[in-house]
Design a protein around this motif. Sequence first.
Motif, short mmCIF file in Angstrom:
data_model
loop_
_atom_site.label_atom_id
_atom_site.label_comp_id
_atom_site.label_asym_id
_atom_site.label_seq_id
_atom_site.Cartn_x
_atom_site.Cartn_y
_atom_site.Cartn_z
N ILE A 130 1.03 -1.29 -0.10
CA ILE A 130 -0.17 -0.09 -0.01
C ILE A 130 0.89 1.18 -0.07
N GLN A 131 2.00 1.13 -0.54
CA GLN A 131 2.91 2.48 -0.58
C GLN A 131 2.16 3.44 -1.24
N GLY A 132 2.32 4.64 -0.61
CA GLY A 132 1.59 5.66 -1.27
C GLY A 132 0.38 6.13 -0.50
N ALA A 133 -0.29 4.96 0.09
CA ALA A 133 -1.44 5.33 0.99
C ALA A 133 -1.58 6.55 2.04
N LYS A 134 -2.49 7.21 1.96
CA LYS A 134 -2.82 8.35 2.98
C LYS A 134 -3.21 7.95 4.28
N GLY A 135 -3.33 6.67 4.66
CA GLY A 135 -3.95 6.41 5.84
C GLY A 135 -3.54 5.25 6.32
N TYR A 136 -2.81 4.63 7.43
CA TYR A 136 -2.57 3.27 7.53
C TYR A 136 -2.52 3.32 9.03
N PHE A 137 -3.24 2.35 9.63
CA PHE A 137 -3.15 2.51 11.20
C PHE A 137 -2.89 1.07 11.65
N LEU A 138 -2.25 0.76 12.59
CA LEU A 138 -2.00 -0.40 13.21
C LEU A 138 -2.67 -0.31 14.48
N GLN A 139 -3.81 -1.17 14.95
CA GLN A 139 -4.60 -1.21 16.11
C GLN A 139 -4.34 -2.35 16.91
N ALA A 140 -4.04 -1.76 18.08
CA ALA A 140 -3.67 -2.83 19.09
C ALA A 140 -4.73 -3.52 19.43
N TYR A 141 -4.50 -4.96 19.44
CA TYR A 141 -5.38 -5.87 19.79
C TYR A 141 -5.96 -5.73 21.36
N ARG A 142 -7.25 -5.69 21.60
CA ARG A 142 -7.96 -5.65 22.75
C ARG A 142 -9.02 -6.92 22.73
N ASP A 143 -9.30 -7.40 23.96
CA ASP A 143 -10.26 -8.20 24.15
C ASP A 143 -11.71 -7.57 24.51
N SER A 144 -12.50 -7.62 23.59
CA SER A 144 -13.97 -6.86 23.91
C SER A 144 -14.87 -7.50 24.57
N GLY A 145 -14.61 -8.86 25.16
CA GLY A 145 -15.64 -9.58 25.82
C GLY A 145 -16.42 -10.44 24.75
N ASP A 146 -16.29 -10.17 23.47
CA ASP A 146 -16.99 -10.85 22.41
C ASP A 146 -16.22 -11.23 21.40
N ILE A 147 -15.10 -11.89 21.68
CA ILE A 147 -13.99 -12.27 20.80
C ILE A 147 -14.52 -13.58 20.19
N LEU A 148 -14.28 -13.75 18.72
CA LEU A 148 -15.02 -14.75 18.01
C LEU A 148 -14.31 -16.36 18.58
N LYS A 149 -12.96 -16.10 18.85
CA LYS A 149 -12.20 -17.49 19.13
C LYS A 149 -11.29 -17.15 20.18
N GLY A 150 -10.55 -16.06 20.30
CA GLY A 150 -9.63 -15.87 21.38
C GLY A 150 -8.13 -16.49 21.20
N GLY A 151 -7.45 -16.49 22.37
CA GLY A 151 -6.24 -17.27 22.23
C GLY A 151 -5.18 -16.28 21.72
N CYS A 152 -5.55 -14.74 21.82
CA CYS A 152 -4.54 -13.88 21.10
C CYS A 152 -4.22 -12.82 22.43
N SER A 153 -3.00 -12.22 22.11
CA SER A 153 -2.44 -11.37 23.08
C SER A 153 -2.14 -10.06 22.48
N ARG A 154 -1.87 -9.07 23.06
CA ARG A 154 -1.40 -7.67 22.90
C ARG A 154 0.13 -7.42 22.74
N HIS A 155 0.65 -7.09 21.80
CA HIS A 155 2.06 -6.68 21.83
C HIS A 155 2.32 -5.58 22.99
N THR A 156 3.40 -5.70 23.47
CA THR A 156 4.04 -4.63 24.25
C THR A 156 4.16 -3.30 23.57
N ASP A 157 4.13 -2.17 24.22
CA ASP A 157 4.12 -0.99 23.83
C ASP A 157 5.47 -0.87 22.96
N GLN A 158 6.45 -1.43 23.29
CA GLN A 158 7.74 -1.34 22.53
C GLN A 158 7.51 -2.07 21.26
N GLU A 159 7.01 -3.35 21.47
CA GLU A 159 6.93 -4.22 20.09
C GLU A 159 5.91 -3.36 19.07
#
Length: 230
Positions: free
Chosen positions: A181-210
């Motif tokens: 997507i080179q040249g894109a005018k907007g790209y966001f990395l969204q930190a994972y969060r558990d909303s309480g309605d996760i489809l499957k789970g088993g995922c974890s958030r990166h550290t802030d440094q990561e």
Amino acid sequence: MLIHGLQKLTLLDYPGKVACTVFTGGCNFRCPFCHNGSLVLRPDEGEHIPEEELFALLKKRQGVLEGVCITGGEPTLAFGLETLMARIKEMGYLVKLDTNGTRPKAVKRIIDAGLADMIAMDIKNSYKKYPETCGVPGYDTAPVKESIQLIMSSGIDYEFRTTVMREFHTPDDIRAIAKEIQGAKGYFLQAYRDSGDILKGGCSRHTDQELHELLAAAREYVPCAELRGV
């Protein structure tokens, strides 16, 4: 169109706008980290909101609300989506569409008809890791690639975004996405969060440094990339 949820006020879902959010049900992906799991797996068990309730809200809040965000699930699967978008536009509202980009023909119709003022497309992962990330073995990413090109050449406002988690995303993965997507005018990395309605789970958030390491990888190809949810 079947509406499965209505958030009457949001300052987050439509960047820079005071908006409401419409939720559709059903999706053609099964991302284990999906934060609207019940909308994907069991849409008929949730609430069904009449269209007229939405339009009554929009009429009441003219001059207060600026836009409507349509999300899901995957909205382009919803019967009557384009008619709904047209009615909203007729009332003078801006419309933002969230999509996973799997139905480029629908995306093109919406763009060509002037029904969306902004499109936000989720890019799940590097193409080689798409099947495991979207939960569809053997998934062919050709439609995703087509939607990316359509959106970037559309002339309307847009952003791409990737929800990142330690089990699925490395700096090399983010680098591969950003290269596409080179040249894109907007790209966001969204930190994972558990909303309480996760489809499957088993995922974890990166550290802030990561997360910042992922951001650095994205900025090698998309200098304007940013983090969300940090």
